[in-house]
Design an enzyme around this catalytic site. Structure first.
Site, PDB file in Angstrom:
ATOM      1  N   CYS A  35       0.820  -1.223   0.000  1.00  0.00           N
ATOM      2  CA  CYS A  35       0.000   0.000   0.000  1.00  0.00           C
ATOM      3  C   CYS A  35       0.849   1.265   0.000  1.00  0.00           C
ATOM      4  CB  CYS A  35      -0.937   0.011   1.204  1.00  0.00           C
ATOM      5  SG  CYS A  35      -0.030   0.005   2.758  1.00  0.00           S
ATOM      6  N   ASP A  37       2.299   2.596   2.564  1.00  0.00           N
ATOM      7  CA  ASP A  37       2.220   3.334   3.821  1.00  0.00           C
ATOM      8  C   ASP A  37       3.514   3.191   4.617  1.00  0.00           C
ATOM      9  OD1 ASP A  37      -0.251   4.047   3.067  1.00  0.00           O
ATOM     10  OD2 ASP A  37      -1.332   2.758   4.452  1.00  0.00           O
ATOM     11  N   CYS A  61      -3.042   4.728   6.220  1.00  0.00           N
ATOM     12  CA  CYS A  61      -4.499   4.645   6.301  1.00  0.00           C
ATOM     13  C   CYS A  61      -4.982   4.805   7.742  1.00  0.00           C
ATOM     14  CB  CYS A  61      -4.941   3.297   5.766  1.00  0.00           C
ATOM     15  SG  CYS A  61      -4.476   1.959   6.859  1.00  0.00           S
ATOM     16  N   CYS A 105      -2.155  -3.649   8.500  1.00  0.00           N
ATOM     17  CA  CYS A 105      -1.828  -2.302   8.996  1.00  0.00           C
ATOM     18  C   CYS A 105      -1.325  -2.372  10.436  1.00  0.00           C
ATOM     19  CB  CYS A 105      -3.044  -1.390   8.913  1.00  0.00           C
ATOM     20  SG  CYS A 105      -3.987  -1.573   7.381  1.00  0.00           S
TER      21      CYS A 105
HETATM   22 FE1  FES Z   1      -1.457   0.470   4.240  1.00  0.00          FE
HETATM   23 FE2  FES Z   1      -3.238   0.228   6.087  1.00  0.00          FE
HETATM   24  S1  FES Z   1      -3.569   0.168   3.957  1.00  0.00           S
HETATM   25  S2  FES Z   1      -1.100   0.333   6.322  1.00  0.00           S
END
Ligand code: FES
Length: 136
Positions: A35, A37, A61, A105
């Site tokens: 993702c 992140d 997120c 996550c």
């Molecule tokens: Fe990437 Fe939650 S979608 S950490």
């Protein structure tokens, strides 16, 4: 049923321990390739190995922010050897659950803490068990 628990919403809308610690004793950074992140954790550890302060910066997120907030609350004031035992499962439980597609996550929070603890050991020259990550 709502997708997110009240606890998740609470920690997402009012996250605890956000920010950066200047002169941190350990800094951990992990990213999720899927993702994109990123989570960064800063630790301030005293001579007894107690985490006196912990802060985080998460570019991610809602679940990642809520997980970081909850994880920092769970390890603040704890000994390093207890902090490395924190699993993503415990973070999810403390948040009263996360949707299945969002479990990864919470893994980010567990990994960022472990990365920060390793950095703390390396900076301070502290011997540790490479498997359990506990100080010897
Ligand atoms: Fe990437 Fe939650 S979608 S950490």
């Amino acid at each position: 049923m709502a997708l997110y628990s009240e606890k998740v919403m609470e920690h997402f809308t009012n996250p605890q321990n956000v920010g950066k610690i200047e002169n941190a004793d350990g800094v951990g950074e992990v990213g999720n390739a899927r993702c994109g992140d990123i989570m960064k954790i800063y630790l301030k550890v005293n001579d007894e190995g107690i985490i006196e302060d912990v802060k985080f910066n998460t570019f991610g997120c809602a679940s990642a922010i809520a997980s970081s907030s909850m994880a920092t609350c769970l390890i603040k004031g704890k000994h390093i050897n207890d902090a490395v035992e924190l699993s993503n499962k415990a973070v999810v439980e403390a948040l009263d659950g996360l949707p299945a597609v969002k479990i990864h996550c919470s893994v980010l929070a567990e990994e960022a803490i472990k990365d920060a603890v390793k950095d703390y050991y390396e900076r301070s020259g502290i011997a540790y068990d490479p498997v359990t990550l506990k100080m010897k």
